[in-house]
Design a protein around this motif. Structure first.
Motif, mmCIF file in Angstrom:
data_model
loop_
_atom_site.group_PDB
_atom_site.id
_atom_site.type_symbol
_atom_site.label_atom_id
_atom_site.label_comp_id
_atom_site.label_asym_id
_atom_site.label_seq_id
_atom_site.Cartn_x
_atom_site.Cartn_y
_atom_site.Cartn_z
ATOM 1 N N ASN A 106 63.432 21.413 45.093
ATOM 2 C CA ASN A 106 62.178 20.669 45.043
ATOM 3 C C ASN A 106 62.561 19.400 44.304
ATOM 4 O OD1 ASN A 106 59.674 19.671 44.416
ATOM 5 N ND2 ASN A 106 59.025 21.435 43.205
ATOM 6 N N PHE B 128 55.925 21.124 38.673
ATOM 7 C CA PHE B 128 56.435 22.483 38.848
ATOM 8 C C PHE B 128 55.576 23.261 39.834
ATOM 9 C CE2 PHE B 128 57.707 21.085 34.577
ATOM 10 C CZ PHE B 128 59.076 21.160 34.725
ATOM 11 N N LEU B 129 56.235 23.919 40.775
ATOM 12 C CA LEU B 129 55.512 24.737 41.759
ATOM 13 C C LEU B 129 54.835 25.900 41.051
ATOM 14 C CD1 LEU B 129 57.901 25.066 44.805
ATOM 15 C CD2 LEU B 129 55.495 24.407 44.893
ATOM 16 N N GLY C 63 73.490 18.368 33.999
ATOM 17 C CA GLY C 63 73.784 16.960 34.263
ATOM 18 C C GLY C 63 73.004 16.427 35.442
ATOM 19 N N GLU D 4 70.836 25.145 43.766
ATOM 20 C CA GLU D 4 69.483 24.601 43.670
ATOM 21 C C GLU D 4 69.524 23.364 42.776
ATOM 22 O OE1 GLU D 4 66.433 27.016 41.776
ATOM 23 O OE2 GLU D 4 64.893 25.557 42.328
ATOM 24 N N GLN E 246 59.006 15.640 37.065
ATOM 25 C CA GLN E 246 58.707 17.073 36.951
ATOM 26 C C GLN E 246 57.282 17.427 37.399
ATOM 27 O OE1 GLN E 246 59.835 18.067 32.923
ATOM 28 N NE2 GLN E 246 62.012 18.056 33.422
ATOM 29 N N GLU F 246 70.759 20.889 36.709
ATOM 30 C CA GLU F 246 69.531 20.473 36.012
ATOM 31 C C GLU F 246 69.890 19.440 34.941
ATOM 32 O OE1 GLU F 246 65.933 21.214 36.228
ATOM 33 O OE2 GLU F 246 66.187 19.558 34.830
ATOM 34 N N ILE F 247 69.031 18.442 34.771
ATOM 35 C CA ILE F 247 69.322 17.334 33.857
ATOM 36 C C ILE F 247 68.609 17.480 32.504
ATOM 37 C CG2 ILE F 247 67.423 15.783 34.534
ATOM 38 C CD1 ILE F 247 69.571 13.518 34.655
HETATM 39 N N1 SAM Z 1 62.254 23.496 41.115
HETATM 40 C C1 SAM Z 1 61.208 23.403 40.130
HETATM 41 C C2 SAM Z 1 59.888 23.781 40.778
HETATM 42 O O1 SAM Z 1 59.837 23.789 42.009
HETATM 43 O O2 SAM Z 1 58.931 24.076 40.070
HETATM 44 C C3 SAM Z 1 61.129 21.994 39.511
HETATM 45 C C4 SAM Z 1 60.906 20.853 40.446
HETATM 46 S S1 SAM Z 1 60.637 19.284 39.671
HETATM 47 C C5 SAM Z 1 59.856 18.409 41.004
HETATM 48 C C6 SAM Z 1 62.232 18.480 39.673
HETATM 49 C C7 SAM Z 1 63.291 19.097 38.773
HETATM 50 O O3 SAM Z 1 64.499 18.313 38.876
HETATM 51 C C8 SAM Z 1 62.968 19.134 37.290
HETATM 52 O O4 SAM Z 1 63.377 20.366 36.758
HETATM 53 C C9 SAM Z 1 63.789 17.977 36.704
HETATM 54 O O5 SAM Z 1 64.100 18.142 35.336
HETATM 55 C C10 SAM Z 1 65.022 18.004 37.573
HETATM 56 N N2 SAM Z 1 65.716 16.708 37.680
HETATM 57 C C11 SAM Z 1 65.192 15.457 37.652
HETATM 58 N N3 SAM Z 1 66.140 14.524 37.820
HETATM 59 C C12 SAM Z 1 67.302 15.201 37.979
HETATM 60 C C13 SAM Z 1 68.659 14.800 38.201
HETATM 61 N N4 SAM Z 1 68.973 13.510 38.311
HETATM 62 N N5 SAM Z 1 69.595 15.751 38.320
HETATM 63 C C14 SAM Z 1 69.274 17.072 38.218
HETATM 64 N N6 SAM Z 1 68.021 17.519 38.020
HETATM 65 C C15 SAM Z 1 67.051 16.601 37.911
#
Ligand code: SAM
Length: 257
Positions: free
Chosen positions: A104, A15-16, A85, A39, A13, A62-63
Motif C-alpha cells: 500500500n 493505514f488500512l 530504510g 511488502e 501514512q 519500512e522507513i
Molecule cells: N501497509 C500499511 C497499511 O496498509 O496499513 C501502511 C500503508 S501507508 C499508506 C505507507 C507506509 O509506507 C507507511 O508505513 C510508511 O511509513 C511507509 N513508507 C513511506 N515512505 C517510505 C519509503 N520511502 N520507504 C519505505 N517505506 C516507506
C-alpha cells in the motif's frame, strides 16, 4: 497491535483498517507458502498479518523508525525480515530470482518507486500495489485518452497491467482525500516490443509527452528527421498521445540505428 501510533504525513501514512478490503486485497495477491515476497511500507501490519498467515516468511521495507521497532517486537526474525530504510534506495534484486512485491504505497513517492522497481523487472514474478486511483488510471491508460502519458508507455513497455478494484477513503485511518485502486503488474517474459536502447526510449517518450499538445515533428525534432518519419510510416503531425508502445519503440530503434 496497539493503535497509539500517530500517522506521519511526510511518510504518506494512511493505514488500512477495513477487514473486508484487507481480505479482498490478500485474496487478489494469492500468496503461496513458499513465495519470496516483499511488502513495501508494512506500517502497522494491516497486510503483513494476513500475508504471514499463509507465507512461511516475508521481507518488508519500512522507513519509519517507530514502526520498525514495532515490527521487530511483533514478529520473530525467522518469519519477518525487516529492511529498515528507504524503498527508493532498496536493492530488490538482493532478495532472489523470482520475487513478488506488494504494498500500500505512500502516495508521495508512487511514481519514483514504480520506476525504481521497473529496473528489477527481470527478477520479479508480479507486483500488487494500492495507489491513488488516478495514478492507476494513468498506468493502464490506452492511447488517445487524457490519462495516457509517459507513465503508461514506460510501464506498459515492460509489464502486463490490470486495474483490479477501487478502495474508498473510508477503508483507511486517517482517511485520505482521494479514492485508491489496486493494480496488478506482471513483467512480460518476452517483451512484446523490445527496444535496442531503453534509456533512449525513455528520453524519446519524455520529450514527446513533455509538451503533449505539440506535434511529434516539433517535440522530437532533436531525434527524428523528416526522412525518418517517412521510413517509419508515422504521421509527424500527430501528438504523442496517438502513439502506442509499439510506435514509440519503432521510433527509438530507428534513432538507435
Ligand atoms: N501497509 C500499511 C497499511 O496498509 O496499513 C501502511 C500503508 S501507508 C499508506 C505507507 C507506509 O509506507 C507507511 O508505513 C510508511 O511509513 C511507509 N513508507 C513511506 N515512505 C517510505 C519509503 N520511502 N520507504 C519505505 N517505506 C516507506
Amino acid at each position: 497491535m496497539t493503535d497509539s501510533h500517530i500517522a506521519r504525513k511526510r511518510f504518506g501514512q494512511n493505514f488500512l483498517s477495513d477487514p473486508n478490503i484487507i481480505r479482498k486485497i490478500v485474496d487478489a495477491i494469492r500468496p503461496r507458502p513458499d513465495d519470496v515476497m516483499v511488502e513495501i511500507g508494512p506500517g502497522l501490519g494491516a497486510m503483513t498479518d494476513p500475508l504471514l498467515a499463509v507465507l512461511k516468511h516475508l521481507h518488508v521495507v519500512e522507513i519509519d523508525r517507530d514502526l520498525i521497532a514495532r515490527l521487530h517486537q511483533n514478529y520473530p526474525p525467522e518469519r519477518l525480515t525487516v529492511h529498515a530504510g528507504d524503498a527508493l534506495k532498496f536493492d530488490f534484486g538482493s532478495l532472489g530470482e523470482k520475487i513478488r512485491v506488494v504494498g500500500n504505497l505512500p502516495y508521495n513517492i508512487s511514481t519514483p518507486i514504480l520506476f525504481h522497481l521497473a529496473a528489477f523487472a527481470d527478477q520479479v514474478e508480479d507486483m500488487h500495489f494500492m495507489l491513488q486511483k488516478e495514478v492507476v488510471e494513468r498506468m493502464v491508460a490506452q492511447p488517445s485518452s487524457s490519462e495516457y502519458g509517459r507513465l503508461s508507455v514506460m510501464l506498459q513497455y515492460r509489464f502486463a497491467m490490470a486495474k483490479l478494484f477501487i478502495v474508498p477513503p473510508g477503508a483507511f485511518r486517517p482517511a485520505p482525500k482521494v479514492d485508491s485502486a489496486i493494480v496488478r503488474m506482471a513483467p512480460y517474459a518476452e517483451l512484446p516490443h523490445p527496444a535496442k536502447d531503453e534509456a533512449l526510449l525513455g528520453k524519446i517518450v519524455t520529450a514527446a509527452f513533455g509538451q503533449r499538445r505539440k506535434t511529434l515533428r516539433n517535440t522530437l525534432k532533436d531525434f527524428v528527421s523528416a526522412g525518418d518519419w517517412e521510413a517509419l510510416g508515422i504521421d509527424a503531425g500527430l501528438r504523442a498521445e496517438a502513439l502506442g508502445v509499439r510506435e514509440f519503440v519503432a521510433i527509438a530503434n530507428r534513432v538507435a540505428g
